[in-house]
Structure formats: C-alpha cells, structure tokens
Design a protein around this motif. Structure first.
Motif, PDB file in Angstrom:
ATOM      1  N   GLY A  60       0.792  -1.222   0.000  1.00 43.69           N
ATOM      2  CA  GLY A  60       0.000   0.000   0.000  1.00 43.69           C
ATOM      3  C   GLY A  60       0.827   1.276   0.000  1.00 43.69           C
ATOM      4  O   GLY A  60       0.269   2.371   0.057  1.00 43.69           O
ATOM      5  N   THR A  96       1.080  -9.713  -8.080  1.00 43.32           N
ATOM      6  CA  THR A  96       0.455  -8.429  -7.717  1.00 43.32           C
ATOM      7  C   THR A  96      -0.781  -8.178  -8.560  1.00 43.32           C
ATOM      8  O   THR A  96      -1.824  -7.737  -8.046  1.00 43.32           O
ATOM      9  CB  THR A  96       1.464  -7.282  -7.909  1.00 43.32           C
ATOM     10  N   THR A  99      -3.642 -10.751  -7.363  1.00 40.17           N
ATOM     11  CA  THR A  99      -4.156 -10.509  -6.018  1.00 40.17           C
ATOM     12  C   THR A  99      -4.931  -9.188  -5.962  1.00 40.17           C
ATOM     13  O   THR A  99      -5.949  -9.090  -5.270  1.00 40.17           O
ATOM     14  CB  THR A  99      -3.023 -10.493  -4.986  1.00 40.17           C
ATOM     15  N   SER A 100      -4.467  -8.177  -6.681  1.00 40.49           N
ATOM     16  CA  SER A 100      -5.206  -6.909  -6.696  1.00 40.49           C
ATOM     17  C   SER A 100      -6.484  -7.029  -7.527  1.00 40.49           C
ATOM     18  O   SER A 100      -7.502  -6.402  -7.199  1.00 40.49           O
ATOM     19  CB  SER A 100      -4.320  -5.775  -7.223  1.00 40.49           C
ATOM     20  N   GLN A 103      -9.389  -8.163  -5.613  1.00 36.81           N
ATOM     21  CA  GLN A 103      -9.970  -7.156  -4.726  1.00 36.81           C
ATOM     22  C   GLN A 103     -10.829  -6.134  -5.469  1.00 36.81           C
ATOM     23  O   GLN A 103     -11.690  -5.497  -4.863  1.00 36.81           O
ATOM     24  CB  GLN A 103      -8.853  -6.419  -3.984  1.00 36.81           C
ATOM     25  N   HIS A 104     -10.604  -5.990  -6.797  1.00 33.80           N
ATOM     26  CA  HIS A 104     -11.244  -4.869  -7.496  1.00 33.80           C
ATOM     27  C   HIS A 104     -11.878  -5.200  -8.848  1.00 33.80           C
ATOM     28  O   HIS A 104     -12.727  -4.439  -9.309  1.00 33.80           O
ATOM     29  CB  HIS A 104     -10.208  -3.755  -7.721  1.00 33.80           C
ATOM     30  N   GLU A 179      -1.346  -2.889 -11.566  1.00 34.29           N
ATOM     31  CA  GLU A 179      -1.940  -3.212 -10.265  1.00 34.29           C
ATOM     32  C   GLU A 179      -3.278  -2.487 -10.117  1.00 34.29           C
ATOM     33  O   GLU A 179      -3.360  -1.283 -10.331  1.00 34.29           O
ATOM     34  CB  GLU A 179      -1.005  -2.793  -9.132  1.00 34.29           C
ATOM     35  N   PHE A 180      -4.308  -3.232  -9.752  1.00 34.70           N
ATOM     36  CA  PHE A 180      -5.626  -2.640  -9.514  1.00 34.70           C
ATOM     37  C   PHE A 180      -5.613  -1.880  -8.192  1.00 34.70           C
ATOM     38  O   PHE A 180      -5.116  -2.375  -7.183  1.00 34.70           O
ATOM     39  CB  PHE A 180      -6.701  -3.729  -9.471  1.00 34.70           C
ATOM     40  N   LYS A 181      -6.197  -0.677  -8.211  1.00 33.44           N
ATOM     41  CA  LYS A 181      -6.252   0.166  -7.020  1.00 33.44           C
ATOM     42  C   LYS A 181      -7.682   0.528  -6.629  1.00 33.44           C
ATOM     43  O   LYS A 181      -7.908   0.984  -5.515  1.00 33.44           O
ATOM     44  CB  LYS A 181      -5.456   1.448  -7.251  1.00 33.44           C
TER      45      LYS A 181
END
Length: 315
Positions: A60, A96, A99-100, A103-104, A179-181
């Motif tokens: 993060g 990365t 896993t991201s 989440q998104h 990477e998803f944010k």
C-alpha cells in the motif's frame, strides 16, 4: 539491496532523498545452490528476497528500490530467457496483478484469468474467490519482447476460438505489469472497449506516436485519439475481430520486412481509427503514477506497476 559471493543484504530506509534514515537491516547467507548463481542472478535474488521479507512494510506504499549493481542492466538486452529471472518476473508482476484483481476487478461476476506464458510451471499460486478461476496456457518462447508483444494477438485469437467464446460473452486483455487500485467493474463493459493512453490524452494530435511509415500496415497520417494497448476488450466477437486484424497486419509487415513503431499498439490504433470503439475508458483505468499533473484524474482504478526493466525485462 546487494549481494556478495556468500550473502544477501538490504536496508529499509525512510525520509526525503538525501536525508534517509535506516529503519531495518536484513541479511542472510546464500544457500549452497544459490552460490552457483551468476552475479546478475544473485543481485536479482536479493531484490526478490528483500521485497518478500519487507512486504508488510511496503504494501500500500509507494517506494523506491535501489541496487548498486550496474550489471543488472545487461538483462535489458539479453537475447534469451533465464528461468530464474523469468520466474521472478512472474512473481513480481503476475502475483500483484492477480491478487489486486481479486480485490477490485469485476467483483461478484464469474471471471476466468487466462495467463499466457512459456513457463507455466513458474506461475505463482493464487487463492481465488468463488466463481473465479485461472487457466495457464503455454505459448511459444520468443527471444525478443517485441515479438511477444505482437504475437500475443494470435494467442488471444486462438484462446477465444477454442474456449472463451463458449463460456463468456466478454473478454478483457491486460498487460500483467499493472496493479488494480479501485473498482474496475461492469461500468467498463461494452461492445468494443478502448483505453485512452495516459501520456497522450491531453496532447495535440500532431504529437501522437502513430506509425508514420507508409510501408507499414499500421501507417496513419491522422487519427482521433491515441489508444493504449495495455487494456482492450469487449464482446468476444469484437475482440477476436480486432486481434485477427492486428495479427494479419503484423504478418504482412513481416513479409515486407517492416516493423511498426510501437508494434501491436500501432496496429491497434489503426484498427480503432477504422472501427470506432463503443466505449472509451479514461486514463484512470490505466494510470502512470510518474505523471505529475493528475488534476483531472480523481480516481485511479489501475496503475502501471513500477517498470524495473533494467532488472526484470528480457529481450
């Protein structure tokens, strides 16, 4: 990070440039098999090991990674893959990305990740949620990253024809070094989906880096926007039409001993100039955090991962 003939070492520091203060020191001895690694491999191993050990401090957070070993830049121009380095590339980016994404990306919808690689046994294990699956497809090994970039169009077409079209209405194609944010959901779906390139969406058209070589099938004198090949998608029929067009154009260029300026991205821009996308994603869907002015980007949904090409990219 650094490595010697017998050990690895790393320092975690914080503070402004030139005023950093050490927070934590790490070191370990090399395993017997690791002592036989080349100097470049040992230095790359030091980076991988340190990032894993410090992951809970770094998750993060934006951070700079420094190594004192210039020989790592050799990887940028090497002509063949190295199994250790390729595995670490997959660890650094694919883990990365996945896993991201969990989440998104398209939460609440069934998703299958298709991973194309010439080293399927090196793909990291990822725990996926219900209705989420991953399929690894082994592909041909290419010596140049440019060829990988261009030939992925045929790989995508083959996967759509053999499997995807029987299971899913939509397909999204991503570069893995992202990477998803934030939310990347059904609002991004459309018949034909293109992405505005973060570095060009504010520039005047004469600065777009279209292929200007009249001998190339990607040749463009003019256009409306500059699109980023890091993401494209839509209904499977339209994605297949796009990748087939790009692949045939690439192969015709090869016959004529021509290579487009930005490889598959040049052909993709030509395609979208002829066949307009029905949905246009703003750069918030693929943002480069090195861009200073983000005054009109209120949300970043996907960001470019730090491109340590001098240590990770092959070809």
């Amino acid at each position: 990070m650094t490595a010697s003939t017998v050990s690895l070492g790393a320092v975690l520091s914080q503070g402004d440039p030139g005023e950093e203060h050490p927070v934590l020191y790490l070191s370990r001895k090399l395993l017997p098999r690791e002592t036989r690694y080349s100097t470049v491999e040992k230095e790359a191993l030091a980076i991988k090991w340190a990032l894993e050990k410090l992951r809970y401090y770094l998750l993060g957070q934006e951070f700079d990674l420094e190594t004192d070993h210039r020989a790592l830049t050799w990887i940028h121009s090497m002509k063949d893959h190295n199994s250790h380095l390729t595995r670490w590339y997959l660890d650094a980016y694919l883990k990365t990305f996945l896993t991201s994404a969990e989440q998104h990306f398209m939460l609440g919808l069934p998703v299958t990740y298709y991973v194309f690689t010439d080293l399927p046994d090196k793909v990291p294990n990822i725990t996926l949620a219900s209705q989420r699956n991953m399929k690894v497809i082994q592909v041909e090994k290419y010596n140049r990253w440019q060829d990988i970039s261009m030939m992925r169009m045929k790989m995508i077409s083959d996967a759509i024809e053999s499997e995807i079209r029987h299971s899913f209405p939509y397909v999204f194609c991503f570069d893995v070094d992202q990477e998803f944010k934030g939310r990347f959901g059904s609002e991004a779906l459309g018949d034909s989906v293109a992405l505005l390139h973060a570095h060009y969406y504010k520039l005047p058209k004469h600065r777009f880096t279209y292929d200007r070589n009249p001998k190339s099938k990607a040749f463009m004198e003019d256009g409306d926007s500059y699109y980023h090949a890091a993401i494209f998608g839509g209904l499977w029929q339209n994605v297949k039409h796009l990748v087939d067009y790009c692949y045939l154009s690439i192969m015709e260029d090869k016959i004529n001993d021509v290579e487009a300026k930005w490889h598959d991205e040049s052909h993709l821009n030509k395609y979208y100039w002829i066949h307009k996308p029905s949905r246009l994603l703003s750069p918030e869907y693929c943002w480069d955090q090195s861009i200073g002015d983000k005054s009109d980007i209120l949300v970043t949904r996907l960001v470019w991962a730090p491109k340590h090409y001098n240590t990770l990219r092959t070809g």
